[in-house]
Scaffold this motif. Structure first.
Motif, PDB file in Angstrom:
ATOM      1  N   CYS A 174      15.685   1.240  -0.314  1.00 24.41           N
ATOM      2  CA  CYS A 174      15.704   2.242   0.761  1.00 24.41           C
ATOM      3  C   CYS A 174      14.408   3.049   0.830  1.00 24.41           C
ATOM      4  CB  CYS A 174      16.886   3.197   0.566  1.00 24.41           C
ATOM      5  SG  CYS A 174      18.508   2.407   0.652  1.00 24.41           S
ATOM      6  N   MET A 175      13.517   2.808  -0.114  1.00 26.93           N
ATOM      7  CA  MET A 175      12.270   3.563  -0.139  1.00 26.93           C
ATOM      8  C   MET A 175      11.237   2.928   0.785  1.00 26.93           C
ATOM      9  SD  MET A 175      12.015   4.373  -4.229  1.00 26.93           S
ATOM     10  CE  MET A 175      10.724   5.613  -4.016  1.00 26.93           C
ATOM     11  N   SER A 176      10.149   3.641   0.991  1.00 22.57           N
ATOM     12  CA  SER A 176       9.044   3.126   1.807  1.00 22.57           C
ATOM     13  C   SER A 176       7.874   2.781   0.898  1.00 22.57           C
ATOM     14  CB  SER A 176       8.599   4.166   2.828  1.00 22.57           C
ATOM     15  OG  SER A 176       8.073   5.313   2.175  1.00 22.57           O
ATOM     16  N   ALA A 177       6.979   1.959   1.411  1.00 27.76           N
ATOM     17  CA  ALA A 177       5.791   1.616   0.640  1.00 27.76           C
ATOM     18  C   ALA A 177       4.950   2.860   0.365  1.00 27.76           C
ATOM     19  CB  ALA A 177       4.976   0.567   1.382  1.00 27.76           C
ATOM     20  N   SER A 178       4.869   3.749   1.351  1.00 26.03           N
ATOM     21  CA  SER A 178       4.090   4.981   1.157  1.00 26.03           C
ATOM     22  C   SER A 178       4.728   5.859   0.088  1.00 26.03           C
ATOM     23  CB  SER A 178       3.960   5.745   2.471  1.00 26.03           C
ATOM     24  OG  SER A 178       5.250   6.090   2.984  1.00 26.03           O
ATOM     25  N   SER A 186       0.012   0.392  -6.441  1.00 26.65           N
ATOM     26  CA  SER A 186      -0.944  -0.097  -5.459  1.00 26.65           C
ATOM     27  C   SER A 186      -0.176  -0.564  -4.226  1.00 26.65           C
ATOM     28  CB  SER A 186      -1.748  -1.262  -6.032  1.00 26.65           C
ATOM     29  OG  SER A 186      -0.892  -2.378  -6.273  1.00 26.65           O
ATOM     30  N   LYS A 187      -0.901  -0.779  -3.138  1.00 30.77           N
ATOM     31  CA  LYS A 187      -0.260  -1.230  -1.905  1.00 30.77           C
ATOM     32  C   LYS A 187       0.471  -2.544  -2.114  1.00 30.77           C
ATOM     33  CE  LYS A 187      -1.273  -2.330   2.936  1.00 30.77           C
ATOM     34  NZ  LYS A 187      -2.348  -2.420   3.969  1.00 30.77           N
ATOM     35  N   SER A 188      -0.157  -3.485  -2.835  1.00 29.72           N
ATOM     36  CA  SER A 188       0.452  -4.804  -3.043  1.00 29.72           C
ATOM     37  C   SER A 188       1.665  -4.718  -3.971  1.00 29.72           C
ATOM     38  CB  SER A 188      -0.580  -5.773  -3.604  1.00 29.72           C
ATOM     39  OG  SER A 188      -1.086  -5.312  -4.852  1.00 29.72           O
ATOM     40  N   LYS A 189       1.575  -3.908  -5.014  1.00 26.83           N
ATOM     41  CA  LYS A 189       2.716  -3.778  -5.922  1.00 26.83           C
ATOM     42  C   LYS A 189       3.898  -3.082  -5.239  1.00 26.83           C
ATOM     43  CE  LYS A 189       0.335  -3.752 -10.389  1.00 26.83           C
ATOM     44  NZ  LYS A 189       0.087  -2.977 -11.632  1.00 26.83           N
ATOM     45  N   LEU A 193       7.531  -4.782  -4.949  1.00 26.33           N
ATOM     46  CA  LEU A 193       8.729  -4.111  -5.457  1.00 26.33           C
ATOM     47  C   LEU A 193       9.779  -3.944  -4.363  1.00 26.33           C
ATOM     48  CD1 LEU A 193      10.032  -2.833  -7.902  1.00 26.33           C
ATOM     49  CD2 LEU A 193       8.841  -0.689  -7.373  1.00 26.33           C
ATOM     50  N   LEU A 194       9.334  -3.618  -3.163  1.00 26.04           N
ATOM     51  CA  LEU A 194      10.277  -3.509  -2.042  1.00 26.04           C
ATOM     52  C   LEU A 194      10.889  -4.877  -1.721  1.00 26.04           C
ATOM     53  CD1 LEU A 194       8.485  -1.061   0.419  1.00 26.04           C
ATOM     54  CD2 LEU A 194      10.588  -0.646  -0.877  1.00 26.04           C
ATOM     55  N   THR A 195      10.088  -5.906  -1.761  1.00 29.82           N
ATOM     56  CA  THR A 195      10.582  -7.250  -1.454  1.00 29.82           C
ATOM     57  C   THR A 195      11.659  -7.676  -2.433  1.00 29.82           C
ATOM     58  OG1 THR A 195       8.474  -7.921  -0.464  1.00 29.82           O
ATOM     59  CG2 THR A 195       9.940  -9.680  -1.208  1.00 29.82           C
TER      60      THR A 195
END
Length: 300
Positions: A174-178, A186-189, A193-195
């Motif tokens: 339910c979280m966002s990448a930001s 990092s952006k990629s991690k 993690l979301l995926t």
């Protein structure tokens, strides 16, 4: 707040190395999610979605396990608690068979005999192990611990005792990448993690810890298809999440350093050299790696 308490006791072998377990769970000196003192550790976990505090007290020849759950409507299965403790303490790892099989090896045998009884501490859930593996990719342990701490606090699942509980896939999905980047990912991690969180929630990724024989190969193939996850992450996550002892951790810097010391090599050893050497010890390659970690940690 209403709460419930479950407890059980497990026998420990005479050569049980309690410091291995306590050191693993005492990684974060700030003790946000885990607290280690003397012969016991306390850890914030989610128990069927409810915040809970798990206490493992390690005594000669026995372990006392207690789980304090913040809400009474959750499942109260002592057998499930016992199974969790067996996994976390590595009591289902056939180390006697391993030590007998490699004890006469000209190089590894001496190390194994000196570190007899070594078991691999396992996380309460495969998701925790996988997310920790993603966190630790290509950074120092200290940096990974700092990000992990901020991540746990950011989600904010706090037990009545004050310990924060490690979030599950449902909360992370339910979280966002930001939001994850606020914790230091990092952006990629953050995206990886979301995926994996979203796949675990949807059923596209099998991360069930209750099976006696989890489908390791199926999980491996599922994980390797995810962008941002490679062989090291998969094998480390399966080791810490399920106690799978045959993942080749030849890409691990500490494993390479440990083997260099063990074999008395002057030059650093490459990944291919280490991979080929570890192949001789299937189906125990990850357990051999754990012994090499221990060698390095002792300043060997």
């Amino acid at each position: 707040m209403s709460s419930s308490v479950l407890s059980c006791t497990l026998p420990l072998p005479a050569n049980y190395r309690m410091t291995d377990i306590l050191s693993f769970h005492g990684r974060d000196a700030l003790a946000v999610s885990e607290s280690v003192a003397a012969n016991q550790m306390r850890k914030g976990i989610l128990w069927h979605g409810s915040t809970a505090c798990l206490t493992l007290r390690l005594l000669p020849l026995r372990a006392e396990i207690e789980l304090s759950i913040d809400h009474t409507q959750t499942s109260l299965e002592v057998d499930e608690l016992s199974a969790l403790a067996v996994r976390m303490l590595g009591l289902n790892q056939p180390i006697d068979v391993f030590e007998e099989s490699v004890g006469q090896h000209p190089q590894l045998g001496v190390l194994i005999n000196n570190q007899s009884g070594l078991r691999v501490p396992v996380a309460p859930t495969a998701f925790e192990a996988l997310s920790w593996a993603i966190t630790g990719q290509q950074i120092s342990v200290a940096a990974a611990i700092s990000i992990r701490r901020k991540f746990i606090q950011l989600v904010g699942l706090q037990h009545f005792s004050g310990l924060y509980c490690y979030p599950d896939a449902r909360h992370v999905s339910c979280m966002s990448a930001s939001g994850l980047r606020q914790a230091g990912f990092s952006k990629s991690k953050a995206q990886t993690l979301l995926t994996v969180s979203q796949m675990a929630v949807s059923g596209g990724l099998e991360l069930n810890n209750t099976q006696k024989e989890p489908p390791i190969e199926q999980i491996r193939q599922q994980l390797l298809k995810i962008h941002g996850i490679g062989p090291w992450t998969v094998n480390y996550a399966l080791l810490r999440g399920y106690g799978w002892l045959d993942g080749s951790l030849h890409g691990d810097a500490a494993v390479r350093r440990g083997l260099q010391v063990l074999l008395n090599h002057v030059e650093e050893m490459g990944e291919n050299q280490v991979r080929q050497w570890l192949e001789n010890f299937a189906p125990w390659r990850a357990l051999v790696a754990a012994h090499l970690w221990e060698l390095v940690s002792r300043g060997g």
